[in-house]
Design a protein around this motif. Sequence first.
Motif, short mmCIF file in Angstrom:
data_model
loop_
_atom_site.label_atom_id
_atom_site.label_comp_id
_atom_site.label_asym_id
_atom_site.label_seq_id
_atom_site.Cartn_x
_atom_site.Cartn_y
_atom_site.Cartn_z
N ASN A 72 0.85 -1.26 0.01
CA ASN A 72 -0.01 0.17 -0.21
C ASN A 72 0.94 1.39 0.25
N ASN A 124 -8.67 0.74 -4.08
CA ASN A 124 -8.63 1.65 -2.90
C ASN A 124 -9.24 0.85 -1.77
N ARG A 125 -8.15 1.05 -0.94
CA ARG A 125 -8.47 0.21 0.47
C ARG A 125 -9.47 0.82 1.39
N ALA A 151 -9.31 6.28 -0.14
CA ALA A 151 -8.27 6.74 -0.98
C ALA A 151 -8.52 7.95 -1.65
N GLU A 211 -3.22 9.78 -4.07
CA GLU A 211 -2.81 8.50 -3.31
C GLU A 211 -2.65 7.60 -4.49
N GLY A 268 -0.44 5.11 1.35
CA GLY A 268 -1.49 5.36 1.97
C GLY A 268 -2.63 4.69 1.88
N ARG A 269 -3.73 5.14 1.38
CA ARG A 269 -4.98 4.28 1.37
C ARG A 269 -5.28 3.56 0.02
#
Length: 353
Positions: free
Chosen positions: A302, A318-319, A322, A326, A304-305
């Motif tokens: 990863n 996209n975790r 995000a 990012e 960030g997100r």
Amino acid sequence: MHLSKGSPQSSLPVEHGVNLRALNTFGLPATATHLVRIGSDADVRRLLDHPRLGRLPKLVLGGGSNLVLTRDPPGVVLRVEVTGRRLVAEHADAWVVEFGAGESWHDCVRWTLEQGWPGLENLALIPGTAGAAPVQNIGAYGLELADRFDELDAVDLVTGRSVTLDARACAFGYRDSVFKHDGFGGLAGRSLVTRVRLRLPRPWQPVLGYLDLERRMAETGCAHPDARTIFDWVCEIRRAKLPDPALVGNAGSFFKNPVVSAEQCHDIIARDPHIVHYPLPDGRFKLAAGWLIDACGWKGKNVGRAGVYERQALVLVNRGGASGAEVVTLARAIQESVYGRFGIRLEPEPVVV
Ligand code: EPU
């Protein structure tokens, strides 16, 4: 969000301050200052004639499955919602079907099979709309949209004229068409696709050359699958490898598979004998970008997100929460490490706004 009718003479419904998070499959945050829903060619012309909005920059939005939003798009967002699916012609050697640009691509594939018109089964479960399919010449499991293309209708976003383009005018290439190019002759930002017509050859011939499908044939002992079986296999393979955008934000493959010269390919093989590569008819080689990214250790990582999907390194996800920035930062870091190790520049597939 609020709705205005524009000027009385234009009677154009315009939405203001529209949250775009649910309108892009990455689930990235952005707001459309103005959004107009396009149901017909006439709607486009009404927008172009609008005294205030007509001249603003325009972003054409289909299913939002090939888009990275890093900011609020300037000007007006045109959300394409042209509907309709029909058989246009039945020839001895082909069925010709037509889809409104706003129809879901996967629903169109399933519908043609249900009607008894096979030929699109390898392209099952690709996210996005029918209108976006020719823009990036979607492809999977040995078939590209260009292989089934007949013609499309579009509206010129400057003149408002409706035009019909054949395959030659669309200049299809690998994940490429005239709609992705700006500058002389290109139609990026210049054209809005309203209807797409496809030609499904008769008699139907299965397309089974792709490794994942050959594997299925071996596993199931089914040497002559029908179109419905291929559709089911493709859906199963995709579900196993690719994240469902309804659950995990993503835009499919984030990079194109790079094409290199035979010399460059042999150089890399000498250093990395396992690299996945496919010969092209012109003597060059296509490399599996997913393999290159995986080899650089990115799978599951990863920034960030934003992250790299655990089961297919070519897909960025996209975790949760995000931003587009990012995603772009992660993409750049991947590009740098692939370039550092292999000397290859990966080219993003989605459009970055
Ligand atoms: N691979 C790895 N590690 C990874 C990912 C892939 O080693 O993390 C290897 C695989 O083992 C395989 C090779 O790379 O040997 C190719 O992988 P795969 O068959 O999954 O296909 P791809 O080249 O990664 C392309 C398209 C997909 C399409 C599939 C099937 C592009 C950019 N992507 O992926 O399209 O579904 O082939 O035809 O051409 C899309 O465009 O959004 C998309 C998903």
